[in-house]
Design a protein around this motif. Sequence first.
Motif, PDB file in Angstrom:
ATOM      1  N   ARG A 135      15.525  31.121 -84.048  1.00  0.00           N
ATOM      2  CA  ARG A 135      14.505  32.162 -84.106  1.00  0.00           C
ATOM      3  C   ARG A 135      13.559  32.016 -85.309  1.00  0.00           C
ATOM      4  O   ARG A 135      12.339  32.176 -85.141  1.00  0.00           O
ATOM      5  CB  ARG A 135      15.174  33.538 -84.100  1.00  0.00           C
ATOM      6  N   LYS A 139       9.460  32.247 -85.270  1.00  0.00           N
ATOM      7  CA  LYS A 139       8.767  33.267 -86.048  1.00  0.00           C
ATOM      8  C   LYS A 139       7.763  32.613 -87.003  1.00  0.00           C
ATOM      9  O   LYS A 139       6.607  33.030 -87.090  1.00  0.00           O
ATOM     10  CB  LYS A 139       9.798  34.093 -86.821  1.00  0.00           C
ATOM     11  N   THR A 144       5.891  32.764 -79.131  1.00  0.00           N
ATOM     12  CA  THR A 144       6.638  33.741 -78.336  1.00  0.00           C
ATOM     13  C   THR A 144       7.695  33.061 -77.475  1.00  0.00           C
ATOM     14  O   THR A 144       7.404  32.067 -76.807  1.00  0.00           O
ATOM     15  CB  THR A 144       5.656  34.537 -77.439  1.00  0.00           C
ATOM     16  N   THR A 376       7.476  35.627 -81.652  1.00  0.00           N
ATOM     17  CA  THR A 376       8.757  35.163 -82.171  1.00  0.00           C
ATOM     18  C   THR A 376       9.710  35.118 -80.979  1.00  0.00           C
ATOM     19  O   THR A 376       9.311  35.407 -79.849  1.00  0.00           O
ATOM     20  CB  THR A 376       9.281  36.086 -83.292  1.00  0.00           C
TER      21      THR A 376
END
Length: 417
Positions: A135, A139, A144, A376
Amino acid sequence: GPNLLIIGAGGVGDVVANKAVQFRDRFGTITWAARTADKLAKKAAAVNARYGAPEDSPFIAAEPVDARDTDAVAALIEKTGARIVLNVASPYCNVAISDACLQTGASYLDTALAEDEFTIDIPPNWYEHKEWPRRPEFKAKGVTALLGMGFDPGVVNIFCAWARKHHFDAIDSIDIIDVNAGNHGKYFATNFDPDVNLREVTEEVITWEDGEWKFIPHHSIWQDVTLPLVGEQRVYSMGHDEVQSLAVNFPDTPRISFWMGFGEHYMKVLEVLDTLGLTSSVPVEVDGQMVAPNRVVKALLPDPASLAENYTGKIVIGVDVSGRKDGQDKRVFIWSTLDHKENYEEVGAQSISYSTGVPVITAALLMADGTWDPKTMVNVEELDPDPFLALMPEVGCPWQADELPTDGSWPYADGAG
Ligand code: NDP
C-alpha cells in the motif's frame, strides 16, 4: 472517458466485457486481454456482434497477454493508453497486474485476494501478509487500487459500510450469507475456477470471533436460514477474503462470519474428492512427473463458463448485520438476488459470474468519473458506499435492505419474496 483494459475472459470476464460495452459512452477505448488468443478473439467478436459494432470500428478489441508477466502487462497498458485496469483473471495474476499499474500509473481493480499457486499455509490475514505491505508504494505514487471488488468480496463489504453509515451506532455481528439455489444439471461442477473454489471449500475455516481469529475444520459449523425468494437453506461457516479486511476495517465488531450454502449431493462428492486427496494443490509424482491433484480435477470438470447455458434458479447474497441504534437493538439484512436464466439471456453468463461482473463495471464507472479515486490502495468498504449502491441497479444488480427481528429469526415465508 478513460481507456479501459479488462484482463481475464472467463465467466466473470464475459460479463465485464458485455457491461463495459453496454456503458461504452462513459469510457474511451475498451481492450480485452486474456491468455489464449483464439478463444479471446472469438469472445470479443461475439460481444461486438451482440451490440452491433461496425466491422471497421469494434466496440471492444482483443489483445492476448500473459498476465503473470508485469512487463508485458505494462507494455499493453502503454499501447492501449488504459487508465483503468480491471483484473478479472486468475488471482495468481494479481501481483503482476497491480505492479504493472504501479509502473504506469493506471488505476487497478481486482475481485479476489492474491494467491500463490502452490501455497498450503495461508496465514489468518492474507491481506496483511500479501497485499497491504504494498500500500505505501501505491500511496506514494498516488495510484488507485481497489481490492476485492466483486460481489463477495466486494458488494457485501459495501453493504457493511452502508449499514454502518446509515443504520447503526455500533455493529456487534456481521454474517455474510451466500446461497446459490440454482441448478446446472451437471453431476459436479464449480461455479468459478475449480482451483480456487476447491481450495476455498476444503481449507480450514478462518473466522473472526470474540475479536480474534479462530480456526475450525471446514463444514463443521452450519445453520439453517430462511432467505427471501429461495427459502430454507443450509449454510456452512467458511473462510472468505472479505472477513479478513472487514475484521480490520470494523475494529469494534467482535464477530464476522461468512456462510455458504451447499446441497447434500455437492457435499458428498466434495467429501470423496477431499478424502482421496484430489482437492490438494500439493504436487504428487505421476509416471515421473509432478502433478497437482487439483489440476487434474480441474481438467476433468466442466468449464465454469459452460454451465451458464442450462442454469436455472436464483442466487441470494446478503449481509445480516446486528447491533444498536439510539440505544435500541437492531438487525438489518441487506441483499441482492439474480436469476441464472435471465442473466444468461442478457449476456450469456450465469449469475455467479454476473454478480461479480456487474460490481466491477459499477466501480469502473465511479473510477471513470472520478467519484471513487482514493489515489492509494483500499478495500472497498473504505470508500463511500452511497454512490456505488445508487448506481449498481442501473448496471444490472438490484439490492434491498429489510429490518429483521432482533431475536435472529427469519421472517421470510419459505420461498416467498
Ligand atoms: P475463469 O477461470 O473462468 O477465467 C479466468 C480467466 O483469466 C481466463 O480468461 C484466463 O485466460 C485468464 N487468465 C488466467 N491466467 C492468465 C494469465 N497468466 N494471463 C492471461 N490471462 C490469464 O475465472 P472466472 O471468470 O470465474 O473468475 C475470474 C476471477 O474472479 C477470479 O479471480 C475469481 O477468483 C474471481 N471471482 C470473484 C468473485 C467475487 O464475488 N469476488 C466471485 C467469482 C469469481 P484463458 O481464457 O486464456 O485461459
